[in-house]
Design an enzyme around this catalytic site. Sequence first.
Site, PDB file in Angstrom:
ATOM      1  N   GLU A  69       0.848  -1.206   0.000  1.00  0.00           N
ATOM      2  CA  GLU A  69       0.000   0.000   0.000  1.00  0.00           C
ATOM      3  C   GLU A  69       0.885   1.260   0.000  1.00  0.00           C
ATOM      4  O   GLU A  69       0.689   2.185  -0.782  1.00  0.00           O
ATOM      5  CB  GLU A  69      -0.912  -0.021   1.234  1.00  0.00           C
ATOM      6  CG  GLU A  69      -1.730   1.242   1.439  1.00  0.00           C
ATOM      7  CD  GLU A  69      -1.737   1.713   2.893  1.00  0.00           C
ATOM      8  OE1 GLU A  69      -1.276   2.843   3.135  1.00  0.00           O
ATOM      9  OE2 GLU A  69      -2.185   0.945   3.779  1.00  0.00           O
ATOM     10  N   GLU A 141       5.824   3.841  11.939  1.00  0.00           N
ATOM     11  CA  GLU A 141       4.371   3.649  12.040  1.00  0.00           C
ATOM     12  C   GLU A 141       4.066   2.515  13.035  1.00  0.00           C
ATOM     13  O   GLU A 141       3.179   2.637  13.890  1.00  0.00           O
ATOM     14  CB  GLU A 141       3.780   3.333  10.658  1.00  0.00           C
ATOM     15  CG  GLU A 141       2.261   3.314  10.629  1.00  0.00           C
ATOM     16  CD  GLU A 141       1.693   3.053   9.239  1.00  0.00           C
ATOM     17  OE1 GLU A 141       2.482   2.914   8.279  1.00  0.00           O
ATOM     18  OE2 GLU A 141       0.449   2.973   9.120  1.00  0.00           O
TER      19      GLU A 141
END
Lengths: 421, 411
Positions: A69, A141
């Site tokens: 992604e 993240e």
Amino acid sequence: METEKYSAFLDESLYINKLSNGLTCYIIPKRKYAEKQAVICVNCGSLDERLEIGDETAEIPDGAAHFLEHKLFENETNHIFNSFMKLGASVNAYTTFSSTAYYFNCFDGFDENLRLLLNFTSNPWITDENVEKEKGIICQEINMYRDNPFWRVYFNLLDAMYEKCPVRKNIAGSVESVMSIDKDILLKCFKGFYYPGNMALICAGDFDGESSRQSVYAAAETLRDDRAAGALKRAHGLEPETVNRVKTEERMSVSRPMFNIGFKEKVTDETNIALRIVSAKILMDVLAGESSDFFRDLYEDEKADGPFGFEYLSGEGYGASVLSNSCDNPDDAVERIINEIQNLKLNGVNEDRFELIRTKHLGRFARSFNSIDAITNGAVDLFSKSIDFFNILRAYDECSAEMINDRLRGMDNYSVSIARP
Amino acid sequence: MRVKTLSDGVNVHVYPTDKFKSVSAAILIRRPISRRAATVTALSPQILRRGSRKHDTFININRKIESLFGATFDARVVKKGEQQIIQFFTEFSKSHDRENVTFECLEFLNDMAFDPLVENGAFLERYARREKENLRLTIEGLVNNKTEYAKQRCIEIMCSKEPFGVRGDGYAEDLDDITSKNAYEYYLSLIKRAEIDFVVIGDVDAEKIFSAINGLFPIERDGAKLDETEVNDADEGLTKEITENMGLTQGKICAGFRTAPSDENYYGLLVANEIYGGQNSRLFNVVREKHSLCYYINTVSYRSKGIILLQSGVDAGNFDKALELSLAELENLTKNGVSDEELENAKNIIDKMYLGVKDSPGYLMDFYVSQFMMGDSDGLDEAISKIENVSKRDAERAFANLRLDAVYKLS
């Protein structure tokens, strides 16, 4: 061929069209809305651990769907953000257990933005260098979520409930698994999952009349179906009925103990997933919602700091109802929840109360159509479960107090996850 | 937005639209935030949401709103700029019996705000005790959200002598002195003096709403003003820096910048903020994309204070590097200015954000509350045209005025 589903209750339509390249299109018109959104949604998420293309089998490292992604956002010359920005649109994406969704929001120039969306999600530009560069960003993240106690208690719970099903693992993977990902595996995932038959295009906004829908279909028809479709198998058969561990605890930097309790379900292929979703939500609210005697007592006795968080986790082969709260002594709270379930099992759910809660949820479901984001997010989730809004609507009609009683009887397998200061 | 004044400091704002499936209504009780009254103000809505004279328990409240086709109800405190706002909110579905349901919901909201459950001239002792405990947990619970905690600490360090530095949820050490009686007395005087706004958004007839609320609103105003004036804009002209350790996996950094406090170049500041730390900003492209130091880095501007806060999550070992890169980029913008493309993109993004407000009852409410709080009568279309008029010079002027005031690091 396009079909329309209309609900007088919602006063909303859903247009569905499965195109010749295999892509499923959903269009939800919202009259008078200034904003339009389109989502390309791929059935590729953290549940996908293995890929079979022809005779070839590839093991997919944890976090690969999410990594992919990130990588699709770059092309030869720039970051995709820039291209959309030039067209006055914003773009973003997210990865879940079962899907990856790429979307843009715009006010004008929808057709051009749509072409861009279709284009960048079908033309990866992945190099050894840009894969290496992305690892630092993704590890940050992952670390961001590691410091979020709500997130950690939840994933600790999933790990306690499930032994084999990959739903127990973090969507972004671990720092170690991310470091092991390379260009080849990302391209393999792309090839195996990103073909129109495994994807949907979801559009919401003021699509005025048939011609605007036809131009969406025409643009989407240009997606070529020339990729080797993988025989995608998610290995769920092995998951035992019982939970992996009954209890898991971790010390974290929190002000109060937090807890999640998850009831693991036995899920067979025949189970109607829309009905499972709807009845689980009603059940949790009947059991411990703010209008229940049980919640009032728990709150007064300081065994719950505030209203419960309710979540129903569901997908192909798994389902669990999760209640979350915080209090001084989570073990006491858990014991009282279990007792209340026994109590409800014995006495059955009050019919009037069931009806009130059912109507409340139906009203809130209808109101979710106020928001374009809520509509498309909902549609992405439902597409991954092979259903749409109308299945949910029907489930609200079909759901009965008897069904809730039935489900209560199955609530024997549970795990508890606690975070202590 | 249609506005009608009921009495001095009490206004009704109605935004009629048939676009949504719901009607949203709120009562806002607004006061200048002050260190002295912050905690008791924050406690009030928590006690009030437990029960009113007519709906005296959680169960009765929830059964009432559930019977209104799953309406929602909430009462809480929010801090916006230098105001502390007690907010009662309900959202309910449009239905065939629209006018009656709307009236019933307004009546319910009005009851919850202005007709509390009282015994012997005090809030119910049982509710007050439990909610004091609950507020203490909320205050202590700030630490559970590290990003929010870092932001709050940075604002505190930066504005230690200003109302903006006061916490919206109040302070645990104040709770012992609050009783069910003095809290009730405080609340009674507050609703006689604070600014009160009713806001209704949805498929309604403005005149009917005005007259309904006029009939419902029960408070005799005493005409007095709240007696809070505290030091404002105590810019000390130096950069404060504080580091704290919590054993985090990922460090959080928050840096506060001040600009000229005047509102005159607000739209210039908004555009400058977007260029520096917005969606596809200088910071995103340098600190994240070029140096892979973080997953998120962004800036937010606070209109009432002319403040910008920068936030990012980075490894503690990279704190200095991330900050240096961020400051270098600001210097670069100040020295070399912005490009035409950057300016247009940033204006475009903000324009679209304003346009998107029209599609959401929640955003509409938030936008109009900010506007009337700032005494700004512009609607969305006026705001959009002001953004379109922002020049390169306006944005550059905003950059030139930015000065680093505080850095907070949490590791």
